[in-house]
Design an enzyme around this catalytic site. Sequence first.
Site, PDB file in Angstrom:
ATOM      1  N   TYR A  51       0.818  -1.202   0.000  1.00 32.53           N
ATOM      2  CA  TYR A  51       0.000   0.000   0.000  1.00 32.53           C
ATOM      3  C   TYR A  51       0.857   1.258   0.000  1.00 32.53           C
ATOM      4  O   TYR A  51       1.654   1.495   0.917  1.00 32.53           O
ATOM      5  CB  TYR A  51      -0.936   0.028   1.210  1.00 32.53           C
ATOM      6  CG  TYR A  51      -1.856  -1.165   1.342  1.00 32.53           C
ATOM      7  CD1 TYR A  51      -2.194  -1.950   0.237  1.00 32.53           C
ATOM      8  CD2 TYR A  51      -2.396  -1.520   2.569  1.00 32.53           C
ATOM      9  CE1 TYR A  51      -3.039  -3.039   0.357  1.00 32.53           C
ATOM     10  CE2 TYR A  51      -3.247  -2.604   2.699  1.00 32.53           C
ATOM     11  CZ  TYR A  51      -3.557  -3.371   1.595  1.00 32.53           C
ATOM     12  OH  TYR A  51      -4.388  -4.460   1.726  1.00 32.53           O
ATOM     13  N   GLY A 198     -14.527  -6.764   2.680  1.00 33.69           N
ATOM     14  CA  GLY A 198     -15.588  -6.559   1.696  1.00 33.69           C
ATOM     15  C   GLY A 198     -16.987  -6.784   2.223  1.00 33.69           C
ATOM     16  O   GLY A 198     -17.886  -7.131   1.452  1.00 33.69           O
ATOM     17  N   ALA A 201     -19.571  -5.033   0.291  1.00 33.17           N
ATOM     18  CA  ALA A 201     -19.588  -5.312  -1.148  1.00 33.17           C
ATOM     19  C   ALA A 201     -19.449  -4.009  -1.951  1.00 33.17           C
ATOM     20  O   ALA A 201     -20.297  -3.661  -2.765  1.00 33.17           O
ATOM     21  CB  ALA A 201     -20.855  -6.059  -1.547  1.00 33.17           C
ATOM     22  N   GLY A 203     -19.856  -1.088  -1.047  1.00 34.44           N
ATOM     23  CA  GLY A 203     -20.915  -0.121  -0.747  1.00 34.44           C
ATOM     24  C   GLY A 203     -22.236  -0.447  -1.414  1.00 34.44           C
ATOM     25  O   GLY A 203     -23.242   0.267  -1.201  1.00 34.44           O
ATOM     26  N   LEU A 204     -22.296  -1.526  -2.189  1.00 33.03           N
ATOM     27  CA  LEU A 204     -23.523  -1.873  -2.909  1.00 33.03           C
ATOM     28  C   LEU A 204     -24.633  -2.325  -1.968  1.00 33.03           C
ATOM     29  O   LEU A 204     -25.820  -2.252  -2.317  1.00 33.03           O
ATOM     30  CB  LEU A 204     -23.240  -2.967  -3.941  1.00 33.03           C
ATOM     31  CG  LEU A 204     -22.309  -2.549  -5.092  1.00 33.03           C
ATOM     32  CD1 LEU A 204     -21.949  -3.771  -5.939  1.00 33.03           C
ATOM     33  CD2 LEU A 204     -22.974  -1.484  -5.954  1.00 33.03           C
ATOM     34  N   LEU A 205     -24.269  -2.790  -0.775  1.00 29.16           N
ATOM     35  CA  LEU A 205     -25.273  -3.188   0.206  1.00 29.16           C
ATOM     36  C   LEU A 205     -25.740  -2.003   1.045  1.00 29.16           C
ATOM     37  O   LEU A 205     -26.638  -2.143   1.875  1.00 29.16           O
ATOM     38  CB  LEU A 205     -24.724  -4.283   1.116  1.00 29.16           C
ATOM     39  CG  LEU A 205     -24.488  -5.642   0.453  1.00 29.16           C
ATOM     40  CD1 LEU A 205     -23.770  -6.587   1.402  1.00 29.16           C
ATOM     41  CD2 LEU A 205     -25.813  -6.248  -0.014  1.00 29.16           C
ATOM     42  N   LYS A 208     -24.756   2.827  -2.450  1.00 30.01           N
ATOM     43  CA  LYS A 208     -24.290   3.026  -3.814  1.00 30.01           C
ATOM     44  C   LYS A 208     -25.301   2.476  -4.819  1.00 30.01           C
ATOM     45  O   LYS A 208     -25.964   1.473  -4.555  1.00 30.01           O
ATOM     46  CB  LYS A 208     -22.931   2.352  -4.015  1.00 30.01           C
ATOM     47  CG  LYS A 208     -21.774   3.127  -3.400  1.00 30.01           C
ATOM     48  CD  LYS A 208     -20.445   2.576  -3.864  1.00 30.01           C
ATOM     49  CE  LYS A 208     -19.290   3.421  -3.340  1.00 30.01           C
ATOM     50  NZ  LYS A 208     -17.977   2.888  -3.780  1.00 30.01           N
TER      51      LYS A 208
END
Length: 298
Positions: A51, A198, A201, A203-205, A208
């Site tokens: 990183y 994750g 996911a 931010g899909l959950l 987003k």
Amino acid sequence: MNYNQLGNSAVQVSDISFGCMSLGTDHTANAALLHRALDAGITLFDTADLYNKGLNEETVGKALHGRRRQVALATKVGNQWRPDGSGWDWNPTKAYILQAAEDSLRRLQTDYIDLYQLHGGTLDDPIDETIEAFERLKEQGKIRAYGISSIRPNVIREYVRKSNIASVMMQYSLLDRRPEESCLALLHEHQISVLARGSYAQGLLLSKPAKPYLSYSAAEVQRAAEVVKQVAGSTSTPAEVAVEFVLKQPVVASAVLGIRTEQQLDDAISAALHRSLPAAELEILRRALPANHYEQHR
């Protein structure tokens, strides 16, 4: 905050941990965020030498140096930056791991790493040699435990069979239930902990806009997000539900949440104070979509 033993090691970790990958380069701002997390009971901080070309380890080490005994530091190895900085190459050799460990210890300003993880891995690697490196570091007291960061069932099985790993970091969420097929049961049987990344996911959950994710269509992703919101109701948040879904697996020792902002830290702290999902609500989540499966590296 709850705390769990990491596999068969002596390392204790908070069930919500701080994923440091997205931290910026402002040491003062990073220290404030990391200290606030620690004050809230988060004790596991996960970084990697990859990183920001090692600068991420440096900012974490600088921030936590004065509170070292209160934290569990986790970092990763295996991706070697090219001298010209144009990218990195995979290098799981014993010689490289031993040298990289010294560099990480220096950047983290510590004389030991609580959890040292192989940052990937394939069946073509010199796995015995890689394990020898981790065992040597453990014998020398430079690491307390070691693990791998992998989503490949075939690689995970090899390390379960050959090594003394304490943990496997892998992606796991309501939208990525691939580990349920074989990995979670195998690791639980061998008392090896999972560090789940994750959980949201991407931010899909949460909030987003829906888009295709893994084998799921945008419509299926939208359906899962709606079910999470439904289960959250007025007493929880979607973030809390998404994380609690992950933590309901007994083998999961900690959910690693990527944190860069105050709001993300607030969400993580809130998730740490999670309510237990009743069995009925957990079943509603599980029925939202058919579980997906790994298509490669089985």
